[in-house]
Design a protein around this motif. Sequence first.
Motif, PDB file in Angstrom:
ATOM      1  N   VAL A 398       0.355 -11.755  -5.198  1.00 51.44           N
ATOM      2  CA  VAL A 398       0.597 -10.898  -6.352  1.00 51.44           C
ATOM      3  C   VAL A 398       1.973 -11.181  -6.955  1.00 51.44           C
ATOM      4  O   VAL A 398       2.143 -11.145  -8.178  1.00 51.44           O
ATOM      5  CB  VAL A 398       0.469  -9.409  -5.952  1.00 51.44           C
ATOM      6  CG1 VAL A 398       0.994  -8.503  -7.056  1.00 51.44           C
ATOM      7  CG2 VAL A 398      -0.978  -9.074  -5.649  1.00 51.44           C
ATOM      8  N   ALA A 399       2.947 -11.480  -6.109  1.00 52.64           N
ATOM      9  CA  ALA A 399       4.289 -11.801  -6.618  1.00 52.64           C
ATOM     10  C   ALA A 399       4.242 -13.027  -7.522  1.00 52.64           C
ATOM     11  O   ALA A 399       4.838 -13.042  -8.610  1.00 52.64           O
ATOM     12  CB  ALA A 399       5.248 -12.032  -5.449  1.00 52.64           C
ATOM     13  N   ILE A 400       3.530 -14.068  -7.083  1.00 55.11           N
ATOM     14  CA  ILE A 400       3.394 -15.281  -7.901  1.00 55.11           C
ATOM     15  C   ILE A 400       2.689 -14.949  -9.214  1.00 55.11           C
ATOM     16  O   ILE A 400       3.099 -15.412 -10.288  1.00 55.11           O
ATOM     17  CB  ILE A 400       2.613 -16.359  -7.122  1.00 55.11           C
ATOM     18  CG1 ILE A 400       3.418 -16.819  -5.897  1.00 55.11           C
ATOM     19  CG2 ILE A 400       2.285 -17.552  -8.020  1.00 55.11           C
ATOM     20  CD1 ILE A 400       2.651 -17.735  -4.974  1.00 55.11           C
ATOM     21  N   TYR A 401       1.647 -14.127  -9.126  1.00 51.80           N
ATOM     22  CA  TYR A 401       0.876 -13.755 -10.319  1.00 51.80           C
ATOM     23  C   TYR A 401       1.760 -13.006 -11.322  1.00 51.80           C
ATOM     24  O   TYR A 401       1.760 -13.320 -12.522  1.00 51.80           O
ATOM     25  CB  TYR A 401      -0.302 -12.888  -9.884  1.00 51.80           C
ATOM     26  CG  TYR A 401      -1.065 -12.240 -11.014  1.00 51.80           C
ATOM     27  CD1 TYR A 401      -2.022 -12.948 -11.725  1.00 51.80           C
ATOM     28  CD2 TYR A 401      -0.821 -10.916 -11.370  1.00 51.80           C
ATOM     29  CE1 TYR A 401      -2.731 -12.347 -12.765  1.00 51.80           C
ATOM     30  CE2 TYR A 401      -1.522 -10.309 -12.392  1.00 51.80           C
ATOM     31  CZ  TYR A 401      -2.473 -11.029 -13.092  1.00 51.80           C
ATOM     32  OH  TYR A 401      -3.161 -10.434 -14.112  1.00 51.80           O
ATOM     33  N   ILE A 402       2.537 -12.041 -10.857  1.00 51.68           N
ATOM     34  CA  ILE A 402       3.387 -11.236 -11.746  1.00 51.68           C
ATOM     35  C   ILE A 402       4.469 -12.094 -12.393  1.00 51.68           C
ATOM     36  O   ILE A 402       4.727 -11.998 -13.604  1.00 51.68           O
ATOM     37  CB  ILE A 402       4.005 -10.052 -10.974  1.00 51.68           C
ATOM     38  CG1 ILE A 402       2.910  -9.053 -10.578  1.00 51.68           C
ATOM     39  CG2 ILE A 402       5.078  -9.361 -11.800  1.00 51.68           C
ATOM     40  CD1 ILE A 402       3.393  -7.926  -9.689  1.00 51.68           C
ATOM     41  N   ILE A 403       5.114 -12.944 -11.600  1.00 51.51           N
ATOM     42  CA  ILE A 403       6.178 -13.797 -12.142  1.00 51.51           C
ATOM     43  C   ILE A 403       5.612 -14.784 -13.159  1.00 51.51           C
ATOM     44  O   ILE A 403       6.180 -14.979 -14.251  1.00 51.51           O
ATOM     45  CB  ILE A 403       6.903 -14.540 -11.005  1.00 51.51           C
ATOM     46  CG1 ILE A 403       7.672 -13.546 -10.124  1.00 51.51           C
ATOM     47  CG2 ILE A 403       7.857 -15.593 -11.566  1.00 51.51           C
ATOM     48  CD1 ILE A 403       8.278 -14.147  -8.885  1.00 51.51           C
ATOM     49  N   ALA A 404       4.479 -15.409 -12.833  1.00 54.73           N
ATOM     50  CA  ALA A 404       3.870 -16.376 -13.758  1.00 54.73           C
ATOM     51  C   ALA A 404       3.449 -15.690 -15.052  1.00 54.73           C
ATOM     52  O   ALA A 404       3.638 -16.240 -16.150  1.00 54.73           O
ATOM     53  CB  ALA A 404       2.662 -17.030 -13.088  1.00 54.73           C
TER      54      ALA A 404
END
Length: 724
Positions: A398-404
Amino acid sequence: MEKLQRSMTSILNLLNIRLFRILLFLILGLVMFLSMYSNVKPEKLNLTLFSIANQTIRSPITVEDKANTARKKQEAIDQVQDVYTVKKEYTQNQVDLITSIFDSVTEVNSEMEKEFSESEDANSEVAENQNTSEIVDEKLSRVKGKLTSGVTDEVSNQTFTAMIQAHPDDLAIAQDLTVTAVNNVMSNRIPADGVENAKKRVEEELKYTSLDAGVKKAIIELGRFAVIQNEFYDPKATEDLRQQASDGVETVKILEGQIIVEEGQLISRELYQKLELAGLLDNENSVRPFVGLAMLIFIIICSLFFIFDEMGRTENRQKQLLIFSIIFITALLIMKLLSLFTEFEYSEIGYVFPAAMGPMLIKILINERLAIFQAVILGISGSILFNQGITGTLNVIVAIYIIASGLAGILYLRQQNQRAKILQAGLFVSMVNLFVIIALVLLRNSQYSGIEYGINLLIAFLSGITSAVLTIGLLPFFEAGFGVLSTMKLIELSNPNHPLLRKILTEAPGTYHHSVMVANLAESACEAIGANGLLARVGCYYHDIGKTKRPQFFIENQINIENPHDKLPPLTSKNIIIAHATDGAEMLRKNRMPKEIVDIAEQHHGTTLLKFFYHKAKQDGNEPKESDYRYPGPRAQTKEIAIIGIADSVEAAVRSMSNPTHEQIEALVKNIISDRLQDGQLNDCDITLKELDTVGESFCETLKGIFHSRIEYPEMTKQKVKQA
């Protein structure tokens, strides 16, 4: 709305005090801590040994199971057998030993024969009789003298005697047979308990030779004597092998999210130890996650503090800090609300979060740098809040998804500064969200059904659209409440169809053209020193709006008409000219224009002197006060206003020149900048002398491009003279 603006102004005034700024950072950190408190709080279970688990229990952390690791290592060590190494050099040593024994016998025989041949009794019968007894004893004594005690003690006299008495040819054959047999047997492993068997193998090889019985017996004894142990225990190699076996055992770990106990399973002693290792039974370490969360928040807040501390003027910095904090807290609360749905065991709920909303708002209202920072800290916060109900874990996916998602919105708006582009940015974010989710699914090799794929992709698409809708909806509140002049607002104000710009164009066309020329000069100069070029351009469009009250009194609008100032006294003319700055500021305020645009109209002349009318008044025989012929000000407070003021004077001066040359333009620009400096018009802004040099160079480059077609070169002038 005015009441809201007054409230915001009061808050911003408080933030000018360092104590209140620190308090705001503390509030921001406290909100972060409270929102993530429940997500890091260790889950404590009331379980006893040999009880039945009433729920499935997962490990909240990754921890090493040291007891199982040590047991597996010991098992691996126990399986390692002792290492024995063969001393290959022993074979050659024993072959050399046998060879040396035979060589000693041969040498003694040769020596004795030589001595006998030289004696007086060489041909006598007595000498022949002595050869069988005394001479053999002499030879035996000499052979033993050539060998070590270790050999002479182990090898019998009968063996030496048989070798001494053997024919030289038989002795050579015996040597070859013995060496070969010893070499063959010693080439194999001979452990301590296998020496006797090895000796028997040598004996077997030598017993079937065709040599004389005495010689055969001798070489069998020598062969048995030569065969020794050549395989020995190697403690170092054994220890190294055991260490390799121990190191090769993978550390036994209880992984984060791993199921330790299934619902309804008996809590055995082994499972109880695993629960204890995972911290599910121990209350002593319950404070650690909170300390870790506090440290993480402290790092984020410190980073935010230093970023804002390095930013520009105090007023803008406090405004931007408050906007950043409100947007971040709003996004965090939305994230926290969505995270509550993880109790319904929908692990992908984080994909619903409108991740691009906050970064896009920050990009539009403040700058790209802070927008990227917010995207990152939202990703970090999301990894904790959407931890799939496993306290203390991090959801990196989810962290990768939010940052991207956040970065996608920022990148799309990097060059797209119109409000209508926000929805397009939302569509772009949706496409990136879909791509990221597919990439993460493939990366994890997850097995999803068609319906699950469809749901995930749908909510990812809606996340991007929702981000755009919320951005469009919230943007006017921030612009109105904080009086923020965003890039998009500037783009809208630069539209030629804006009522005020149309007013200038229709009522004072000369002023409109002058404003566009000044805008070209000011924008290039501002961008050259890193100031806000777009603000300078738009401000120039409106800076002379006050001239629309009396357009014919300004020279750029006096086309085919007399100059009315020729019939007016200097003081009256002065009042009319000076009034355009205050009139313009008042008109802009009535039309609710941003404060930055109003300041440009009000300050672009600063407190400069109207030299023409001042000197005209002197010529009329009056003794005017210089202060009466100065603009009321205030002087330029920002770099942009200072540059616009210089550009305004430069454009007007160059326009009044007939066929200006490059040298004349450069000299004029330098004189105007120098005059502004000496008059103290730049004392209230933070522009430097180096920046002023850059501004002057930019003006010259732009003016040369504008007036190049009007510049006459010497060759052209000569041709015109000849034609005349």
